[in-house]
Design an enzyme around this catalytic site. Structure first.
Site, PDB file in Angstrom:
ATOM      1  N   LYS A  29       1.092  -1.221  -0.122  1.00  0.00           N
ATOM      2  CA  LYS A  29       0.224   0.117   0.195  1.00  0.00           C
ATOM      3  C   LYS A  29       1.144   1.510  -0.359  1.00  0.00           C
ATOM      4  CE  LYS A  29      -3.858  -2.219   0.159  1.00  0.00           C
ATOM      5  NZ  LYS A  29      -3.743  -3.425  -0.521  1.00  0.00           N
TER       6      LYS A  29
HETATM    7  C1  PLP Z   1      -9.649  -2.828  -1.837  1.00  0.00           C
HETATM    8  C2  PLP Z   1      -9.424  -3.765  -0.106  1.00  0.00           C
HETATM    9  N1  PLP Z   1     -10.066  -3.769   0.736  1.00  0.00           N
HETATM   10  C3  PLP Z   1      -9.509  -4.028   1.790  1.00  0.00           C
HETATM   11  C4  PLP Z   1      -7.974  -4.872   2.440  1.00  0.00           C
HETATM   12  C5  PLP Z   1      -7.351  -5.570   2.801  1.00  0.00           C
HETATM   13  O1  PLP Z   1      -6.816  -5.263   4.187  1.00  0.00           O
HETATM   14  P1  PLP Z   1      -5.731  -5.604   4.601  1.00  0.00           P
HETATM   15  O2  PLP Z   1      -4.815  -6.114   4.063  1.00  0.00           O
HETATM   16  O3  PLP Z   1      -4.996  -4.723   5.388  1.00  0.00           O
HETATM   17  O4  PLP Z   1      -6.614  -6.207   6.016  1.00  0.00           O
HETATM   18  C6  PLP Z   1      -7.522  -4.509   0.862  1.00  0.00           C
HETATM   19  C7  PLP Z   1      -5.650  -5.401   0.548  1.00  0.00           C
HETATM   20  O5  PLP Z   1      -5.283  -5.500  -0.377  1.00  0.00           O
HETATM   21  C8  PLP Z   1      -8.124  -4.317  -0.733  1.00  0.00           C
HETATM   22  O6  PLP Z   1      -7.400  -3.734  -1.769  1.00  0.00           O
END
Ligand code: PLP
Length: 417
Positions: A208
């Site tokens: 990210k």
């Molecule tokens: C659009 C979206 N929402 C939620 C998430 C979830 O984030 P995390 O991996 O930090 O739990 C991601 C992760 O890649 C994502 O791309």
């Protein structure tokens, strides 16, 4: 003190041209993603290791203050993932079994899976025509008397049509929880994402725009939501539960809810705080790369550029998603990815829409015909590398590989032979 092995794996060797160790075996390969970590991150982590307080504590509290100030919101809660932030947001609004939540099909599974944690039903919605984000009109068509909330995702860092979504939410009495996993530091009409809706979930996952390896942040301007989230993220044992082993803390605690374990530790918060300081500089570099790609590729007829933000809004450029015009090419997206790989360039696909995954297809009876715009986007999309440590020469290599592959795969060229 030496970094423990698990941290040494993500620490970068700055002497070797900013490249992390895992990518150093093949210098000619341009990876799809590379984290941007420097000595500021290593030193901040080292300070926590030396301090003797590893879990959630003063560094996390400071990181939360800085995150809230950066975004411009009242409360920011550091968590161990973006998924955790979405989960807590649904807890805050009191989602119950049988409730429905509108989510885009064009997203990562985390956006929808959290609804099922509460016995709710994620209702998949189509994208806007020619774009990636949720279509407010399509979402409205899928509302029933059980719909409680909508979770828009700002895909790639391009803000959704938030005015239309808020207007819909007001009219139909829905909560709005933004999935901002891609959108630090996106602005929508002059305000940062993270300040616009009831609750917003950011991800600090490894790829990210800023990262703690794994992590997330929940933001809100609502005191009651913040209090609930703070309680539930640490077993339901109160806001200062982390403090019970410090000199000011007390051994006594009470469990008032069956909570979760979703807190972020100080080691990772230190990483997050060091990354947050660089967020503007990272964003500037992402914008430069996106501008370069647009400038050099927008004249290529066989390619469609990603949508640009509207007036007063900005794009985070977490991803740069091209779309091919397959009717003009004699290769498809899959072959294009293979060709780019042969040219030493890592790419990716964002996203395989949820309705195409067996779980969503089998549980909710979704079919591709229900989501024509998401199908169109999925069939033609290709994400190019975009990250602060991508050098100009590497971006040029990406551009020239893309243009060369397109020019040797042009349908018109074959017809005229
Ligand atoms: C659009 C979206 N929402 C939620 C998430 C979830 O984030 P995390 O991996 O930090 O739990 C991601 C992760 O890649 C994502 O791309």
């Amino acid at each position: 003190m030496k970094l423990p092995k698990f941290l040494a794996n993500v620490a970068l060797d700055r002497r070797s041209d900013c490249e992390p160790k895992q990518f150093m075996t093949d210098h000619s390969f341009i990876p799809f993603h590379r984290p941007s970590l420097g000595k500021e991150e290593s030193e901040a982590v080292q300070r926590v290791l030396d301090s003797g307080w590893l879990t959630t504590g003063p560094v996390t509290i400071e990181f939360e203050k800085q995150f809230a100030a950066y975004v411009g919101c009242k409360h920011a809660l550091a968590l161990n993932s973006g998924t955790a932030a979405l989960q807590l947001a649904l807890d805050c609004i009191g989602l119950r079994p049988g409730d429905e939540v509108l989510v885009p099909t064009y997203t990562f599974t985390a956006t929808a899976e959290v609804v099922t944690y509460f016995g709710g039903r994620p209702v998949l919605c189509d994208s806007v025509a020619g774009g990636f984000n949720i279509d407010p009109a399509d979402a409205e068509r899928r509302i029933t008397d059980r719909t409680r909330a909508i979770i828009p995702v700002h895909v790639a860092g391009e803000a959704c049509e938030m005015d239309a979504l808020h207007e819909l939410a007001r009219r139909r009495n829905l909560r709005v929880i933004e999935d901002a996993a891609h959108s630090l530091p996106t602005q929508y009409r002059g305000r940062r994402v993270g300040t616009l809706s009831d609750l917003t979930a950011f991800s600090l996952y490894a790829t990210k725009t800023i990262t703690t390896g794994e992590g997330g942040v929940l933001t809100t301007n609502d005191d009651r939501f913040a209090e609930r989230a703070a309680l539930m993220r640490l077993h339901g044992i109160g806001r200062d539960a982390w403090n019970r082993y410090s000199s000011e803390g007390s051994w006594f605690y009470q469990v008032t809810e069956a909570g979760y374990k979703l807190n972020l530790c100080d080691i990772l918060s230190a990483l997050g705080a060091a990354q947050l300081k660089k967020c503007d500089a990272f964003w500037k570099r992402r914008c430069e790369i996106a501008d370069l790609y647009r400038e050099r590729l927008q004249g290529v007829e066989e390619l469609e550029m990603p949508p640009l933000p509207g007036p007063g809004s900005t794009h985070a450029w977490h991803l740069f998603i091209l779309r091919l015009r397959p009717e003009m090419l004699d290769i498809d997206r899959k072959q294009m990815i293979e060709e780019l790989k042969k040219a030493g360039i890592g790419t990716s696909v964002h996203f395989i829409p949820l309705h195409r995954h067996p779980y969503y297809r089998d549980h909710y009876g979704c079919t591709p015909e229900d989501f024509p715009n998401a199908e169109d986007a999925y069939s033609r999309c290709l994400s190019l590398p975009v990250y602060p440590d991508l050098k100009d020469a590497e971006a040029e290599r990406v551009i020239s590989a893309v243009t060369q592959i397109v020019s040797r795969s042009r349908k018109s060229k074959l017809v005229s032979l």
